[in-house]
Design a protein around this motif. Structure first.
Motif, PDB file in Angstrom:
ATOM      1  N   PHE A 152       0.799  -1.218   0.000  1.00  0.00           N
ATOM      2  CA  PHE A 152       0.000   0.000   0.000  1.00  0.00           C
ATOM      3  C   PHE A 152       0.836   1.273   0.000  1.00  0.00           C
ATOM      4  O   PHE A 152       0.271   2.365   0.042  1.00  0.00           O
ATOM      5  N   THR A 153       2.165   1.143   0.015  1.00  0.00           N
ATOM      6  CA  THR A 153       2.973   2.365  -0.108  1.00  0.00           C
ATOM      7  C   THR A 153       3.855   2.302  -1.345  1.00  0.00           C
ATOM      8  O   THR A 153       3.674   3.056  -2.289  1.00  0.00           O
ATOM      9  N   THR A 154       4.792   1.347  -1.350  1.00  0.00           N
ATOM     10  CA  THR A 154       5.744   1.301  -2.450  1.00  0.00           C
ATOM     11  C   THR A 154       5.084   0.878  -3.746  1.00  0.00           C
ATOM     12  O   THR A 154       5.366   1.422  -4.810  1.00  0.00           O
ATOM     13  N   TYR A 155       4.192  -0.102  -3.625  1.00  0.00           N
ATOM     14  CA  TYR A 155       3.619  -0.693  -4.831  1.00  0.00           C
ATOM     15  C   TYR A 155       2.174  -0.275  -5.031  1.00  0.00           C
ATOM     16  O   TYR A 155       1.371  -1.032  -5.568  1.00  0.00           O
ATOM     17  N   ILE A 156       1.844   0.929  -4.587  1.00  0.00           N
ATOM     18  CA  ILE A 156       0.430   1.328  -4.635  1.00  0.00           C
ATOM     19  C   ILE A 156      -0.034   1.471  -6.075  1.00  0.00           C
ATOM     20  O   ILE A 156      -1.175   1.127  -6.415  1.00  0.00           O
ATOM     21  N   PHE A 157       0.844   1.924  -6.962  1.00  0.00           N
ATOM     22  CA  PHE A 157       0.428   2.083  -8.352  1.00  0.00           C
ATOM     23  C   PHE A 157       0.162   0.715  -8.986  1.00  0.00           C
ATOM     24  O   PHE A 157      -0.842   0.519  -9.679  1.00  0.00           O
ATOM     25  N   ALA A 158       1.052  -0.247  -8.722  1.00  0.00           N
ATOM     26  CA  ALA A 158       0.831  -1.597  -9.243  1.00  0.00           C
ATOM     27  C   ALA A 158      -0.432  -2.198  -8.646  1.00  0.00           C
ATOM     28  O   ALA A 158      -1.179  -2.907  -9.330  1.00  0.00           O
ATOM     29  N   PHE A 159      -0.695  -1.894  -7.382  1.00  0.00           N
ATOM     30  CA  PHE A 159      -1.895  -2.422  -6.739  1.00  0.00           C
ATOM     31  C   PHE A 159      -3.155  -1.903  -7.417  1.00  0.00           C
ATOM     32  O   PHE A 159      -4.083  -2.660  -7.734  1.00  0.00           O
ATOM     33  N   GLU A 160      -3.173  -0.591  -7.690  1.00  0.00           N
ATOM     34  CA  GLU A 160      -4.340  -0.020  -8.376  1.00  0.00           C
ATOM     35  C   GLU A 160      -4.457  -0.569  -9.794  1.00  0.00           C
ATOM     36  O   GLU A 160      -5.554  -0.818 -10.293  1.00  0.00           O
TER      37      GLU A 160
END
Lengths: 188, 101
Positions: A152-160
């Motif tokens: 939810f911080t570093t990979y937030i863009f990949a998560f979305e």
């Protein structure tokens, strides 16, 4: 799990995981009936989940069971039974001459190269990744918090992006598998 | 002490090889998808092993995303299989050869 890992040597856990994984994988490979292959795939997925737990990836092991063994294999079984292809494969001839031989040779070369690379390479440079700033992995289930923080911080863009991907995949699957009203229904 | 990481990596390599062999030799599209899952799981196992070896949570986060992409891929792939089966009444990839040049 912690008490178990003190009682049982990790070598036994590894052997269990390896046996489950490889027997299941060969089952997928050699079974003629697709349903049996899907059940062998479940065995492999459980073996990989055991390997995940042994390497303190508890959350991923749970996701492995829920998503893979629970959803993906059920999807496979649903499609197999929906299509009625759970009969044995009748195609026994090789349409391409020597396909198995070449495939086997290529796989042996690939796996041999990978293992040789593992035996010779020094991949552990001691450098920590920039993404987490070199925070040591907490053992056991404590790294669920670490994983959540990273996602939810570093990979937030990949998560979305994966959220959008899932929506697109669901819509695409519905569109693909939908029975068309306008075309003739004689084939199906 | 835990098992050396190289053992898990070798296990993952063998699992990848079995999956690749099945993908190359099996004829049914469904079995090919299952072999693809085997290969994805082998790579996931490698990621988790390196996450432990390097003490980096990034490997586990990557496995998380690989699982999501694999789920999406299976969903769309099986949708395509169902759509093809409607037209051809077969899931054998050998019968899908009308577009060869």
């Amino acid at each position: 799990m912690l008490a178990l890992s003190y009682a049982v040597p990790s070598i036994l856990i590894f052997i269990t995981a390896a046996l489950l994984t490889l027997v299941g994988a060969f089952g997928v490979l050699v079974m003629k009936n697709p349903v049996h292959s899907a059940l062998s795939l479940i065995m492999t997925l459980f073996g990989v989940a055991v390997a995940f737990i042994a390497q303190s990836a508890d959350f991923l092991a749970a996701v492995q069971i829920i998503v893979y063994a629970g959803a993906i294999v059920v999807l496979f079984l649903f499609v197999i039974m929906f299509l009625g292809v759970d009969r044995n494969d009748t195609v026994r001839v090789d349409p391409l001459v020597g396909q198995r031989v070449f495939a086997g040779a290529g796989v042996v070369i690939t796996v041999g190269g990978l293992i040789a690379l593992m035996a010779r390479a020094h991949w552990v440079t001691g450098a920590m990744s920039v993404s987490t700033g070199g925070v040591a992995l907490a053992p056991g289930s404590g790294n669920v918090q670490q994983l959540g923080t990273a996602v939810f911080t570093t990979y937030i863009f990949a998560f979305e992006a994966t959220a959008a991907l899932l929506i697109i995949a669901v819509v695409g699957a519905v569109l693909l598998a939908r029975r068309e009203r306008t075309s003739d229904e004689s084939e199906s | 002490m835990n098992v050396p990481a190289a053992w898990y990596l070798i296990l993952a390599a063998i699992l990848f090889g079995v999956g690749a062999f099945g993908l190359l030799t099996r004829r049914s599209a469904l079995i090919m998808f299952m072999c693809l899952e085997l290969m994805l799981n082998a790579v996931n196992l490698t990621f988790v092993t390196f996450a432990r070896t390097l003490s980096d949570i990034g490997g586990q986060a990557t496995v998380f995303f690989v699982m999501v992409v694999a789920a999406a891929e299976v969903t769309v792939g099986l949708g395509i299989v169902v759509a093809i089966f409607r037209r051809r009444t077969s899931t054998s990839v050998d019968e899908l050869s009308e577009m060869k040049g």
